[in-house]
Design a protein around this motif. Structure first.
Motif: not given
Length: 103
Positions: A25-29, A40-47, A54-56, A73-76
């Motif tokens: 990771g970097e400062d912003d991603h 498994l849809p990639i959108s489900t995995l990413v979400n 973000a919660h933890y 929001h924690f993530w973009s």
């Protein structure tokens, strides 16, 4: 914080039947190399990765995390995903390993 993020994301991948094979990771991603089930849809995995982490991270690092929010929001809301089916995994892992970590 980045170490804890990696642990959380490894757990999320495992619960979804996948494996986090590389993380940095970097400062912003963050950069992830994930092997996941084809159904498994990639959108489900990413979400799930974003939501659970973000919660933890907010819970564990509230003061520090607050400075890195995207609005509330924690993530973009965006993400970039690419298939690497033909590329040697060694090359992808090296790319992720070489990303600059924050000091």
């Amino acid at each position: 914080m980045l170490i804890h993020c990696e642990q959380v994301m490894r757990n999320v991948c495992a619960r979804l039947g996948g494996e986090l094979r590389e993380f940095n990771g970097e400062d912003d991603h963050v950069h992830l190399l994930v092997h996941y089930p084809p159904k498994l849809p990639i959108s489900t995995l990413v979400n799930r990765l974003k939501g659970v982490s973000a919660h933890y991270l907010r819970k564990e690092f509230h003061q520090h995390a607050h400075r890195h929010l995207w609005g509330d929001h924690f993530w973009s809301p965006s993400y970039f995903a690419a298939s690497c089916g033909g590329a040697p995994l060694k090359i992808i892992k090296e790319y992720i390993e070489q990303q600059k970590r924050p000091d």
